[in-house]
Design a protein around this motif. Structure first.
Motif, short mmCIF file in Angstrom:
data_model
loop_
_atom_site.label_atom_id
_atom_site.label_comp_id
_atom_site.label_asym_id
_atom_site.label_seq_id
_atom_site.Cartn_x
_atom_site.Cartn_y
_atom_site.Cartn_z
N SER A 230 -33.27 -23.46 31.46
CA SER A 230 -33.35 -22.46 32.04
C SER A 230 -31.92 -21.75 32.47
CB SER A 230 -34.04 -22.64 33.51
OG SER A 230 -33.71 -21.35 34.39
N GLU A 231 -31.94 -20.14 32.59
CA GLU A 231 -30.71 -19.60 32.68
C GLU A 231 -30.33 -19.41 34.20
OE1 GLU A 231 -31.23 -15.24 32.06
OE2 GLU A 231 -32.97 -15.09 33.39
N ARG A 232 -31.03 -20.17 35.10
CA ARG A 232 -30.64 -20.19 36.53
C ARG A 232 -29.28 -20.39 36.68
NH1 ARG A 232 -34.50 -20.29 40.84
NH2 ARG A 232 -33.71 -20.98 42.86
N PRO A 233 -28.61 -21.62 36.19
CA PRO A 233 -27.23 -21.91 36.66
C PRO A 233 -26.41 -20.87 36.10
CG PRO A 233 -28.51 -23.89 35.79
CD PRO A 233 -29.31 -22.59 35.70
N VAL A 234 -26.71 -20.48 34.98
CA VAL A 234 -26.03 -19.41 34.35
C VAL A 234 -25.78 -18.04 35.37
CG1 VAL A 234 -25.43 -17.95 32.15
CG2 VAL A 234 -26.67 -20.16 32.02
N ARG A 235 -26.84 -17.53 35.69
CA ARG A 235 -26.86 -16.31 36.49
C ARG A 235 -26.09 -16.59 37.88
NH1 ARG A 235 -28.48 -14.93 32.32
NH2 ARG A 235 -26.31 -14.36 32.13
N GLU A 236 -26.14 -18.14 38.29
CA GLU A 236 -25.54 -18.17 39.49
C GLU A 236 -23.91 -18.00 39.45
OE1 GLU A 236 -24.96 -21.48 43.04
OE2 GLU A 236 -25.90 -21.97 41.42
N SER A 237 -23.42 -18.66 38.12
CA SER A 237 -22.04 -18.43 37.94
C SER A 237 -21.59 -17.14 37.75
CB SER A 237 -21.84 -19.34 36.70
OG SER A 237 -22.05 -20.84 36.87
N GLU A 238 -22.70 -16.46 36.90
CA GLU A 238 -22.20 -15.05 36.50
C GLU A 238 -22.10 -14.31 37.91
OE1 GLU A 238 -24.23 -11.10 34.68
OE2 GLU A 238 -25.44 -12.76 34.78
N MET A 239 -22.75 -14.47 38.96
CA MET A 239 -23.00 -13.86 40.33
C MET A 239 -21.85 -14.02 40.90
SD MET A 239 -25.22 -14.65 43.65
CE MET A 239 -24.22 -15.92 44.19
N TRP A 240 -21.05 -15.41 41.13
CA TRP A 240 -19.73 -15.55 41.71
C TRP A 240 -18.46 -14.95 40.80
CZ3 TRP A 240 -20.60 -16.02 46.48
CH2 TRP A 240 -21.70 -17.10 46.82
N LEU A 241 -18.74 -14.83 39.56
CA LEU A 241 -17.50 -14.39 38.86
C LEU A 241 -17.69 -12.79 39.06
CD1 LEU A 241 -15.28 -14.56 36.97
CD2 LEU A 241 -16.90 -14.37 35.14
N ALA A 242 -18.80 -12.02 39.08
CA ALA A 242 -18.80 -10.84 39.31
C ALA A 242 -18.34 -10.60 40.74
CB ALA A 242 -20.20 -10.31 39.24
N ASP A 243 -18.76 -11.32 41.89
CA ASP A 243 -18.36 -10.80 43.31
C ASP A 243 -16.69 -11.24 43.53
OD1 ASP A 243 -19.14 -10.85 45.92
OD2 ASP A 243 -17.74 -12.78 45.98
N ALA A 244 -16.32 -11.98 42.79
CA ALA A 244 -14.82 -12.19 42.90
C ALA A 244 -13.93 -11.15 42.13
CB ALA A 244 -14.31 -13.47 41.97
N ILE A 245 -14.64 -10.37 40.98
CA ILE A 245 -13.77 -9.25 40.42
C ILE A 245 -14.21 -7.73 40.99
CG2 ILE A 245 -13.41 -10.55 38.18
CD1 ILE A 245 -15.84 -8.89 37.36
N GLY A 246 -15.10 -7.99 42.14
CA GLY A 246 -15.46 -6.76 42.80
C GLY A 246 -16.49 -5.89 42.01
N ASP A 247 -17.13 -6.43 41.12
CA ASP A 247 -18.39 -5.94 40.61
C ASP A 247 -19.72 -6.04 41.30
OD1 ASP A 247 -20.33 -4.51 38.77
OD2 ASP A 247 -19.46 -5.49 37.03
#
Length: 1013
Positions: free
Chosen positions: A130-147
């Motif tokens: 499932s893409e579930r863990p990928v999307r979580e990692s993406e969320m935290w990276l996007a949050d860190a860069i302000g997106d």
């Protein structure tokens, strides 16, 4: 350089997996990777890489896992077939850790971080995950860069994606979901999401440890202070000393700084000072140091900037210096993240964190904490928003209020005069009204006398003379009376004290007849004379007088009681507050004569008279004393009523010790109620805080914390109770051997509840050592037995055996504890074969069980010979005999099972000839059929004995019948076993309603069905 062999590397890996997390484990794991690579063993090399990744993960060096993971991924790409199903699953699972480590590593460029995320998504898709863990990692990276838009899309996709084998555990996922809600400003939603983890329904290796820390500030912001307090006490216990949880430690420190517990924060910082040096994982360093900076800034604001702080990198620093060092280092790290991310998100959030203002003035935590030293200089931080302060009253208004409070004997008078004194000192002396200056000097002289200052008499004489000069004879008369009291307090000669008392009375009587205070001054002088004269008479009676307090003996109390009664009668109408004071003294006299029933109405009357006189604060002491007396005569309902009245009337009392005593009294009373633990904890917590304010932490504060710990334990909050008790344990140990034994035993019980067997055993053993010299050996014997049980649970078999044997020896000295002896003998029997399953160990186990039976049979015979016609109940002894037969059967079953396993392990070709010969010899010594038959006989006898003991032992009886039935099945007698059980079921069904415990019949039927299937 010595090359390690494969066997040495495998042994090293096994040891490394069980080593404490941290840099030492990581360094060892690195060496093992190099050694495995050097010998060219591919499978071993991959195992060593996997071990190194896991070692890094559970330390403050988690960002270093990128290199070994990349090498392990190369190994997979070279030969996927070399990875079995579990190895491949582990590799893909570690991808999630690496994604986090990449996001947390500012030296990795953003395109590379995004590329790793894309690579994770590609590989998961190919592998069918499932893409579930990928999307979580993406969320935290996007949050860190302000997106934030991308973060929100990834958040929705994360929650919508299907859970599968690659998804994080529920506890970790809920942590992340709640953390995202907090970032969006929704504390309530976060706590709702976290509830299953915080309640212990969802857990993992680091949960609820992390969430207990993360939830602290949301709880404070929502005003849920009780939960915040509990989460800190419980959570810090879990996180303490864990290197991978340093960010959580930082949150606990920050919580202390923002809840008025700066000293507690300093103590936590000191415990983790060794971890303050720069960390490999800079994101962890930023999180850890952020919490420390909140504390250091708060300490500086409170005036402690020049105080010494913990060293940093071996260099001593003051609080302010350490703040600057850590702030500069942290902002440098945040700047590196911002440069990598192309935003100021990380710096902005970090600065907002370290500039947070306190969320509550003081939140008492219950745990003991040293008070902060007196500040060297106060520095006030600028407020975020200007809030106009209420205008301070003018000096004239303040003086009027202070004089009124003084005349009413109101507790607020001291604080009012202290404030006036500060203002008066700030004015030129020639601008101060002489009467006001005298009043300020009067209050300071009174304070000095109360504190036993050496110059108190000199100050009081000066005040008296000044008042006389000003024509205020009524104030001078009071100062003269205080001189007499000060002389008595300082131990002056009786003659001198009597002279001063006589002078004070004459001064009061000499006041003008129309002076409104004349009657009060005379009455005060009379009451003081009664009180002091009683003291002087006891002093002149000699040292033996104090030790003769047998009921019915007078020893001067009769004269004192008569004088007090006459005084109360004379002034009950004109001066009810002084009459109330006399009645309270009368009550105390009655108690000193051993007559609580006479004291109770006097104390009640004193309190009622004070309240009716408009001075409810004066009723507090009498009510607290009355509550204690009522508890001593076993009238708890009335005691609670008195304590609650004392609490109600203490609203205007300013003395910290009185506030503490009132609450501790009520807490102690409530704790004796079956339903009073929650409220008892509340009052004990507040009492501890007030005792701390009164600088009585080691005395009353320790007792309040003991009550608090007991209340928490009653609520099932064992971790909270253990933390509170351990924090004040050194204080409690100073209050006599009896309490030392009691509190150590209590702490051992709490640690046992928390499954900390080693620590529990230590407390029991320390308590037993204190009780060693006592005349009664029972306490030491019971404590040694408790220690043995915990040592056994910790698999410290030799230590457990020694403790059991010591306990057995002590119980045998008493000669009256056969059941305790038997239980110890059975425990020793179970320990015998635990390390060695040879014939000697089994023989020893049987010998100990037989000895237990012999002890019980002898006790039963003695009981039968000595019993009265009505007969004392022998049921406990008979129940223990049945239990001993059952446990002997279980030991025999263990022997058979051990024998069968040894046969399985020694199949031809699997072992050496000597091992096979040993197994054959063992097999020849064990007659399995005979042992099984003996088990059936023992359990049948035990079941019959339980049947004779009646319905209270139906559960035990079912256990015995089930055991016999299943054993019969094992030797091929299925029908006999089923018949046994069926007969018991029919008997249970025939019993009257309510006799058979709930669920017992269903369990029996289920067992029978399984036997027949």
């Amino acid at each position: 350089m010595t090359v390690l062999t494969r066997e040495e590397i495998e042994q090293g890996l096994a040891e490394n997996r069980n080593s404490p997390n941290g840099t030492a484990r990581n360094a060892h794991a690195e060496v093992l990777v190099g050694a495995a690579e050097a010998i060219g063993d591919g499978p071993l090399f991959r195992t060593a890489l996997d071990n190194l990744i896991n070692a890094y993960l559970w330390s403050a060096e988690s960002s270093k896992m990128l290199v070994p993971f990349a090498r392990l991924l190369q190994e997979y790409d070279k030969d996927p077939g070399a990875f079995d199903r579990w190895d491949a699953h582990s590799l893909f699972w570690q991808f999630k850790w690496v994604a986090t480590a990449i996001s947390d590593s500012p030296e990795i460029p953003l395109p590379s971080a995004v590329g790793w995320l894309d690579e994770m998504e590609r590989r998961y898709r190919i592998a069918g995950y499932s893409e579930r863990p990928v999307r979580e990692s993406e969320m935290w990276l996007a949050d860190a860069i302000g997106d934030d838009d991308r973060a929100e899309r990834a958040h929705r996709a994360w929650l919508a994606a299907e859970r599968d084998d690659m998804s994080d555990c529920h506890a970790c996922e809920l942590n992340g979901q709640g953390a995202y809600a907090v970032l969006r400003g929704d504390d309530a939603r976060a706590l709702e999401l976290w509830q299953p983890v915080l309640a212990g329904e969802r857990t993992c290796a680091e949960e609820p440890h992390r969430l207990l820390a993360t939830s602290l500030l949301p709880l404070l912001r929502l005003g849920r202070f009780d939960e915040a307090r509990s989460h800190h006490v419980r959570g810090y216990r879990m996180a303490r000393g864990n290197e991978s949880l340093l960010p959580s430690i930082g949150k606990h420190i920050e919580f202390c700084a923002l809840s008025g517990n700066e000293s507690r924060g300093l103590e936590i910082l000191a415990e983790h000072a060794a971890h303050m040096s720069p960390l490999v994982n800079v994101d962890d360093q930023l999180a850890f140091h952020g919490g420390i900076l909140v504390l250091l800034r708060r300490l500086t604001e409170l005036g402690h900037g020049r105080s010494p702080a913990v060293p940093y990198d071996g260099v001593p620093h003051t609080v302010s210096e350490l703040y600057e060092v850590l702030r500069a280092g942290s902002l440098e790290i945040a700047g590196r993240f911002d440069a990598r991310n192309g935003t100021t998100r990380v710096s902005d959030r970090f600065l907002a964190r370290i500039e947070r203002e306190p969320l509550v003035d003081v939140l008492p935590l219950g745990v003991r904490s040293s008070a902060l030293p007196r500040p060297t200089a106060a520095v006030t931080a600028p407020a975020a928003t200007a809030v106009p302060a209420a205008p301070a009253p003018g000096l004239e208004e303040l003086v009027e209020r202070a004089r009124q409070a003084r005349d009413q004997r109101h507790p607020a008078a001291d604080a009012l005069w202290a404030e006036i004194g500060v203002r008066v000192d700030a004015r030129p002396q020639d601008e101060v009204d002489p009467l006001l200056a005298a009043d300020v000097a009067d209050q300071r002289a009174l304070t000095a006398a109360r504190g036993g200052a050496e110059n108190a008499a000199e100050l009081l004489e000066a005040v008296r003379d000044r008042y006389l000069e000003l024509g205020r004879a009524e104030r001078a008369a009071l100062a003269q009376l205080r001189l007499a009291s000060e002389a008595a307090q300082s131990g002056a000669e009786p003659r001198r004290i009597r002279e001063l008392l006589a002078t004070a009375l004459k001064a009061a009587e000499a006041l003008d007849a129309d002076e409104p205070l004349r009657g009060r001054r005379i009455a005060l002088a009379e009451l003081s004379s009664i009180r002091v004269e009683s003291y002087l008479r006891s002093l002149e009676a000699g040292p033996d007088h104090e030790h003769l307090h047998e009921p019915g003996q007078d020893h001067g109390h009769g004269e004192l009681a008569a004088e007090l009664a006459a005084f109360a009668s004379s002034y009950e109408e004109a001066l009810p507050d002084l009459a109330a004071e006399a009645e309270e003294m009368l009550g105390r006299v009655a108690l000193s004569q051993g007559d609580p029933e006479r004291a109770l109405p006097l104390l009640a009357a004193s309190a009622a008279r004070a309240v009716s006189a408009g001075m409810p604060w004066q009723a507090v002491d009498a009510l607290v004393l009355r509550a204690g007396v009522l508890m001593s005569v076993e009238r708890p309902e009335e005691a609670q009523e008195a304590a609650r009245s004392a609490l109600e009337h203490s609203a205007q009392v300013t003395e910290a010790e009185t506030q503490a005593v009132v609450r501790l009294t009520l807490a102690d009373i409530l704790l004796r109620r079956t339903d009073g633990a929650v409220e008892a904890a509340e009052h004990a917590l507040t009492a501890a805080h007030w005792f701390d304010q009164a600088d009585l932490t080691a005395d009353g504060g320790a007792q309040a914390r003991l009550v608090l710990a007991r209340a928490y334990a009653r609520e099932g909050r064992h971790a909270d109770a253990a933390e509170v008790l351990q924090s004040t344990l050194p204080d409690l140990l100073e209050h006599g051997e009896g309490q030392a034994v009691s509190v150590r035993e209590f702490l051992g019980d709490l640690l046992r509840q928390l499954n900390d067997s080693r620590a529990a055993a230590e407390q029991y053993l320390l308590a037993a050592e204190v009780a060693k010299g006592w005349e009664d050996p029972h306490p030491q014997a019971a404590l040694a037995q408790a220690a043995a049980e915990q040592l056994s649970a910790a698999r410290l078999d030799q230590e457990a055996t020694a403790a059991y044997e010591r306990s057995l020896e002590l119980f045998r000295v008493t000669g009256d504890a056969p059941i305790a002896e038997v239980r110890i003998l059975r425990s020793l029997a179970w320990l015998a074969p635990r390390e060695s399953t040879g014939a000697a160990a089994w023989a020893r186990a049987r010998e100990l069980m037989d000895e237990a039976c012999a002890v019980l049979e002898a006790a039963l015979a003695e009981h039968a010979a000595n019993a009265e016609p009505a007969g004392a109940d022998a049921s406990p002894l008979r129940a223990e005999l049945a239990q001993t037969w059952l446990q002997l059967a279980q030991v025999l079953d263990w022997r058979v099972t051990s024998h069968e396993q040894s046969e399985d392990e020694s199949e031809p070709g699997d072992e050496s000839e000597s091992a096979s010969a040993s197994a054959s010899a063992s097999a020849s010594e064990v007659d399995v059929q005979a042992l099984r038959l003996e088990e059936i006989d023992l359990t049948a006898r035990a079941g019959e004995l339980y049947a004779e003991l009646g319905p209270n032992h139906l559960g035990d009886r079912l256990q015995c019948v089930q055991y016999a039935a299943w054993t019969e099945q094992e030797i091929g007698r299925e029908d006999e076993g089923a018949t046994r059980l069926a007969e018991l079921i029919e008997e249970l069904r025939a019993m009257p309603e309510g006799v058979v415990p709930d669920g017992l019949l269903e369990r029996a039927q289920s067992s029978l069905d399984s036997l027949r299937s």
